[in-house]
Design a protein around this motif. Structure first.
Motif, PDB file in Angstrom:
ATOM      1  N   ARG A 125     -47.455  27.227 -12.807  1.00  0.00           N
ATOM      2  CA  ARG A 125     -48.049  28.399 -12.146  1.00  0.00           C
ATOM      3  C   ARG A 125     -49.213  27.988 -11.250  1.00  0.00           C
ATOM      4  NH1 ARG A 125     -43.880  29.537 -13.757  1.00  0.00           N
ATOM      5  NH2 ARG A 125     -43.247  31.266 -15.107  1.00  0.00           N
ATOM      6  N   LEU A 126     -50.016  27.032 -11.688  1.00  0.00           N
ATOM      7  CA  LEU A 126     -51.127  26.545 -10.868  1.00  0.00           C
ATOM      8  C   LEU A 126     -50.595  25.893  -9.593  1.00  0.00           C
ATOM      9  CD1 LEU A 126     -53.509  25.021 -13.560  1.00  0.00           C
ATOM     10  CD2 LEU A 126     -53.890  27.090 -12.217  1.00  0.00           C
ATOM     11  N   LEU A 129     -49.901  28.436  -7.019  1.00  0.00           N
ATOM     12  CA  LEU A 129     -51.107  29.024  -6.427  1.00  0.00           C
ATOM     13  C   LEU A 129     -51.864  28.052  -5.531  1.00  0.00           C
ATOM     14  CD1 LEU A 129     -52.518  30.888  -9.561  1.00  0.00           C
ATOM     15  CD2 LEU A 129     -51.429  31.937  -7.575  1.00  0.00           C
ATOM     16  N   GLU A 158     -60.684  32.880 -11.957  1.00  0.00           N
ATOM     17  CA  GLU A 158     -59.740  33.067 -13.056  1.00  0.00           C
ATOM     18  C   GLU A 158     -58.476  33.688 -12.481  1.00  0.00           C
ATOM     19  OE1 GLU A 158     -61.455  35.191 -16.299  1.00  0.00           O
ATOM     20  OE2 GLU A 158     -62.533  33.426 -17.029  1.00  0.00           O
ATOM     21  N   GLN A 159     -57.383  32.971 -12.604  1.00  0.00           N
ATOM     22  CA  GLN A 159     -56.130  33.368 -11.973  1.00  0.00           C
ATOM     23  C   GLN A 159     -55.225  34.085 -12.981  1.00  0.00           C
ATOM     24  OE1 GLN A 159     -55.708  32.887  -8.746  1.00  0.00           O
ATOM     25  NE2 GLN A 159     -57.561  31.664  -8.466  1.00  0.00           N
ATOM     26  N   GLN A 160     -54.655  35.198 -12.553  1.00  0.00           N
ATOM     27  CA  GLN A 160     -53.647  35.884 -13.356  1.00  0.00           C
ATOM     28  C   GLN A 160     -52.288  35.390 -12.887  1.00  0.00           C
ATOM     29  OE1 GLN A 160     -54.830  38.171 -15.766  1.00  0.00           O
ATOM     30  NE2 GLN A 160     -52.804  37.745 -16.619  1.00  0.00           N
ATOM     31  N   VAL A 161     -51.600  34.640 -13.728  1.00  0.00           N
ATOM     32  CA  VAL A 161     -50.352  34.009 -13.304  1.00  0.00           C
ATOM     33  C   VAL A 161     -49.162  34.654 -13.987  1.00  0.00           C
ATOM     34  CG1 VAL A 161     -51.512  31.816 -12.848  1.00  0.00           C
ATOM     35  CG2 VAL A 161     -50.522  32.212 -15.088  1.00  0.00           C
ATOM     36  N   PRO A 167     -55.845  35.230 -18.431  1.00  0.00           N
ATOM     37  CA  PRO A 167     -56.205  34.623 -17.152  1.00  0.00           C
ATOM     38  C   PRO A 167     -56.446  33.126 -17.315  1.00  0.00           C
ATOM     39  CG  PRO A 167     -58.047  35.893 -18.026  1.00  0.00           C
ATOM     40  CD  PRO A 167     -56.868  36.168 -18.916  1.00  0.00           C
ATOM     41  N   ALA A 170     -59.319  28.217 -13.061  1.00  0.00           N
ATOM     42  CA  ALA A 170     -58.772  27.213 -12.148  1.00  0.00           C
ATOM     43  C   ALA A 170     -59.878  26.558 -11.325  1.00  0.00           C
ATOM     44  CB  ALA A 170     -57.744  27.852 -11.217  1.00  0.00           C
ATOM     45  N   ASN A 266     -52.957  32.037  -1.543  1.00  0.00           N
ATOM     46  CA  ASN A 266     -53.649  32.394  -2.782  1.00  0.00           C
ATOM     47  C   ASN A 266     -54.218  33.808  -2.707  1.00  0.00           C
ATOM     48  OD1 ASN A 266     -53.048  29.861  -3.583  1.00  0.00           O
ATOM     49  ND2 ASN A 266     -55.147  29.099  -3.658  1.00  0.00           N
ATOM     50  N   SER A 267     -54.824  34.150  -1.576  1.00  0.00           N
ATOM     51  CA  SER A 267     -55.439  35.468  -1.419  1.00  0.00           C
ATOM     52  C   SER A 267     -54.386  36.569  -1.350  1.00  0.00           C
ATOM     53  CB  SER A 267     -56.303  35.509  -0.159  1.00  0.00           C
ATOM     54  OG  SER A 267     -57.327  34.549  -0.232  1.00  0.00           O
ATOM     55  N   ALA A 270     -52.787  37.213  -4.745  1.00  0.00           N
ATOM     56  CA  ALA A 270     -53.675  37.941  -5.659  1.00  0.00           C
ATOM     57  C   ALA A 270     -53.767  39.412  -5.294  1.00  0.00           C
ATOM     58  CB  ALA A 270     -55.056  37.292  -5.616  1.00  0.00           C
TER      59      ALA A 270
END
Length: 270
Positions: A125-126, A129, A158-161, A167, A170, A266-267, A270
């Motif tokens: 997932r990272l 992103l 903090e990423q919601q994947v 979360p 990252a 990324n933006s 999100a």
């Protein structure tokens, strides 16, 4: 009770994929595959051997790689990005192979040569992103890298994947420089600088006058566009990756036009 005990181990997982792979193959299948094979032979395999990495699985344009150390994983990823770019310096930008990379440290389930579990999923997932040509780390990797990597690590939120309820903290490896983030530099400079008050007042007056006398130019309007993620109505993983790939290809193609700004992946995701 009888049964086999689940085998687990703590490993650093590097997930990678190729940015815009579908577009590259469509434009020049033979040339793209030849370029990938060349990078694999000249860059990727030697770096994996040097940093004790093991390819767990290959998935089309992506791969999952296992390391026994987060330092080895991060050092290998950084070297791979640098050497991949150097190897294609003479290649036109639209034909270059560009990787995204995500690294996580996790307790995984071992099934033969395969690794399963959240530790692998978070790395994947990272990677999705991550910015093209970059390396994105989980918070656990960041915690273990303190003082062990020469490049700065910037907090990416903090990423919601997908398919992970919590979360994920990252961090982004800053590959284009070794300086500290600007906030920290400013804080340090405040401690060193001692400017007389009169000089500050004079500078402020000059600045105000210069601003007041500046020529006024009409603002130049520049359009912006954001490609929102496509909804996976099928619900299966393969279709989800296809939907993500379509969004990514559109963003990559639109980024060629200088007449407007394209919001980063990324933006927009999100």
């Amino acid at each position: 009770m009888t049964g086999e005990r689940t085998q687990r181990r703590l490993v650093a997982i590097l997930a990678t994929d190729i940015v815009g792979y579908s577009r590259l193959v469509e434009n020049d299948e033979a040339g793209t595959l030849a370029a990938i094979r060349s990078l694999r032979f000249n860059v990727i395999d030697p770096l994996l051997a040097k940093h004790n990495g093991r390819i767990v699985k290959l998935m089309g344009d992506g791969a999952i790689v296992e390391f026994g150390s987060v330092v080895d994983a991060a050092t290998c990823a950084v070297a791979r990005q640098y050497e991949t770019a150097a190897a294609q310096a003479a290649t036109p930008a639209e034909r270059r192979i560009v990787f995204r990379m995500g690294i996580n440290l996790g307790d995984v389930v071992v099934e033969g040569d395969d690794l399963l579990g959240d530790g692998v999923n978070v790395a994947a997932r990272l990677e999705q992103l991550c910015d093209p040509g970059g390396v994105l780390l989980s918070g656990t990797v960041y915690d273990h890298l303190q003082g062990k990597l020469d490049l700065p690590l910037d907090f990416a939120g903090e990423q919601q994947v997908n398919n992970i309820s919590r979360p994920v903290r990252a961090y982004r490896i800053r590959l284009n420089g070794s300086g500290r983030p600007w906030r920290l530099r400013l804080r340090q400079q405040r401690g060193r600088m001692r400017v007389p008050a009169a000089a500050l007042v004079a500078a402020a007056v000059v600045g105000v006058v210069a601003w007041w006398m500046r020529p006024i130019e009409p603002p130049i309007a520049k359009a912006s566009i954001a490609v929102l993620p496509f909804t996976n109505l099928g619900g299966d993983t393969a279709t989800g990756r296809l939907a993500d790939g379509i969004s990514e290809d559109i963003i990559t193609d639109l980024a060629r036009f200088r007449g407007f700004e394209v919001i980063a992946r990324n933006s927009s995701m999100a």
